[in-house]
Scaffold this motif. Sequence first.
Motif, short mmCIF file in Angstrom:
data_model
loop_
_atom_site.label_atom_id
_atom_site.label_comp_id
_atom_site.label_asym_id
_atom_site.label_seq_id
_atom_site.Cartn_x
_atom_site.Cartn_y
_atom_site.Cartn_z
N GLY A 311 0.81 -1.21 0.00
CA GLY A 311 0.00 0.00 0.00
C GLY A 311 0.85 1.25 0.00
O GLY A 311 2.02 1.23 0.39
N GLU A 312 0.23 2.35 -0.42
CA GLU A 312 0.95 3.61 -0.45
C GLU A 312 1.27 4.14 0.94
O GLU A 312 2.24 4.85 1.15
N ALA A 313 0.41 3.80 1.91
CA ALA A 313 0.59 4.27 3.28
C ALA A 313 0.05 3.23 4.25
O ALA A 313 -0.69 2.32 3.87
N PRO A 332 -2.45 -10.78 7.58
CA PRO A 332 -1.55 -10.77 6.43
C PRO A 332 -0.19 -11.32 6.85
O PRO A 332 0.23 -11.15 8.00
N ALA A 333 0.49 -11.97 5.91
CA ALA A 333 1.82 -12.49 6.22
C ALA A 333 2.81 -11.35 6.45
O ALA A 333 3.72 -11.46 7.28
N ALA A 334 2.62 -10.25 5.71
CA ALA A 334 3.52 -9.11 5.82
C ALA A 334 2.88 -7.93 5.09
O ALA A 334 1.80 -8.05 4.50
N ALA A 335 3.57 -6.80 5.13
CA ALA A 335 3.10 -5.61 4.43
C ALA A 335 4.29 -4.75 4.06
O ALA A 335 5.37 -4.86 4.64
N ALA A 336 4.08 -3.90 3.06
CA ALA A 336 5.09 -2.92 2.67
C ALA A 336 4.36 -1.66 2.22
O ALA A 336 3.28 -1.73 1.63
N THR A 337 4.95 -0.51 2.50
CA THR A 337 4.32 0.76 2.12
C THR A 337 5.29 1.57 1.26
O THR A 337 6.48 1.30 1.19
N GLY A 338 4.70 2.57 0.60
CA GLY A 338 5.48 3.42 -0.30
C GLY A 338 4.98 3.28 -1.72
O GLY A 338 3.79 3.41 -2.00
N GLY A 339 5.92 2.99 -2.63
CA GLY A 339 5.58 2.79 -4.02
C GLY A 339 6.35 1.61 -4.57
O GLY A 339 7.22 1.05 -3.89
N PRO A 340 6.06 1.19 -5.80
CA PRO A 340 6.69 -0.03 -6.33
C PRO A 340 8.21 0.04 -6.39
O PRO A 340 8.88 -0.99 -6.28
N GLU A 341 8.75 1.24 -6.52
CA GLU A 341 10.21 1.36 -6.52
C GLU A 341 10.80 1.05 -5.14
O GLU A 341 12.00 0.76 -5.02
N ASP A 342 9.95 1.09 -4.10
CA ASP A 342 10.39 0.73 -2.75
C ASP A 342 10.26 -0.77 -2.50
O ASP A 342 10.72 -1.26 -1.47
N TRP A 343 9.62 -1.47 -3.42
CA TRP A 343 9.28 -2.88 -3.19
C TRP A 343 10.11 -3.85 -4.03
O TRP A 343 10.08 -5.04 -3.78
N THR A 344 10.80 -3.33 -5.03
CA THR A 344 11.60 -4.21 -5.89
C THR A 344 12.73 -3.44 -6.54
O THR A 344 12.61 -2.22 -6.77
N ASP A 345 13.81 -4.15 -6.83
CA ASP A 345 14.91 -3.57 -7.61
C ASP A 345 14.80 -3.93 -9.08
O ASP A 345 15.59 -3.46 -9.90
N GLU A 346 13.83 -4.78 -9.42
CA GLU A 346 13.63 -5.16 -10.81
C GLU A 346 12.97 -4.00 -11.58
O GLU A 346 12.33 -3.13 -10.98
N PRO A 347 13.08 -4.00 -12.90
CA PRO A 347 12.31 -3.02 -13.69
C PRO A 347 10.82 -3.21 -13.41
O PRO A 347 10.32 -4.34 -13.33
#
Length: 456
Positions: A311-313, A332-347
């Motif tokens: 999610g974004e926030a 949920p098993a886990a969560a991450a916030t921000g944007g997709p650039e914060d979630w992966t180093d892949e293109p």
Amino acid sequence: MATIISIETPSLGDRSYLVHDGEVAFVVDPQRDIDRMLDAAEKAGVRITHVFETHIHNDYVTGGYALAQQVGARYYVNADDDVSFEREPIRDGDVVEVSAELRVRAMHTPGHTFTHMSYALGGDSPAVFSGGSLLFGSTGRPDLLGAEHTHDLAHHQFRSARRLAEELPGSTKVMPTHGFGSFCSATSAGGDTTASTIAQERLINPVLSQDEADYVAEVVAGLDVYPAYYVHMGPANAGGPAAPDLSFPEQADKAELRRRLEAGEWLVDLRTRTAFAAGHVPGSFAFGLDGQFSTYLGWLIPWGTPVTLLGEAREQVAEAQRELVRIGIDRPAAAATGGPEDWTDEPLATIDRATFADLAQVRHHREVSVVDVRRVSEWRDGHIEGSVHIPLHDLLGRIDEVPAGEVWVHCAAGYRATMAASFLMARGHRVVVIDDSFDQSARAAGLPVLEETAAV
């Protein structure tokens, strides 16, 4: 005089009710996230002393047991319901005096289930809390207990609705639990109606104007699919579900997200479909919170698959958690916030978006496949000639039927199409999402739209 406060859950198409006299209150059909009901009672300055369940719900996990335990209220469930917890068994004709102003009569109204109860509130402003029995312009669907019971329950539903209409004054407010977009409604005949009375229903509701044979035939013929997760709700509710844990999940970094994705877990992107199309983690799935998020996630996911929320926030993740506990996906098993650039180093992966007019133009100069992911009832009302019909809820089991090459996928407006596109992209398909209104734009674009009169 009784005050009735509706607690709405639009994502599931349901309502719960808090009814009070200024001092004490009773609750009907509370959702799992009972803090909303507790907040409403606190704001009104009243004490919840009684909780009523109209039926063992099929579309959500109840908060009734947990609420009653927390506040020390009496919890009323039909005496004939097979449950594993202590409750106040209630039967047809029983009258519960919550207070001098709040007298509640139980009315056995089978049809949605065999043991369904409605609760009639007497006094100067009468109301009936009709659960999945009499809805606005419709009734609750009779097929959720299995096809072998559908016809019997449809006949019961007819007689139950007639009983309410005959025994209650015309001024009685109708207060259903289902019918606001819920898949528990037999039809969508109620439209955008937000309030009704017995007198109004006598005028507009087919169950009160048709004869029994016609009503049963029409209701059974019109039944559509319902979410697969429903099968888990009855057993959960019969077990007396506890209050949910809404604390924030474990936060995952890029490496952890990649590990979870590679392990076959679901990374669920909560952002809008526009944001998802502009850039997302490859292999993640689009379940925007701006649509029927929990309904479709619960419908599609193999039950028990770990879910990580993107999610974004934190607020977006918290909203998704609240939606999920209502259908029994507790943590949920886990969560991450921000944007997709914060979630992966892949293109980042992207999806091309288009309109039906774009599709009409493209078909003139190159071959593309069109996949329609709407439900059968929508397909019958009109579909693009030559399109491949795979309803969204069948997509994961029929994904091998999706043609090779460039695929243009559509639904009614774009939400489900984006969801479908995320699954197709994860399988390596080249996808274009038609983010457009089918009803308004497909014919207007000159596309050949056919109607089906037989089953598809």
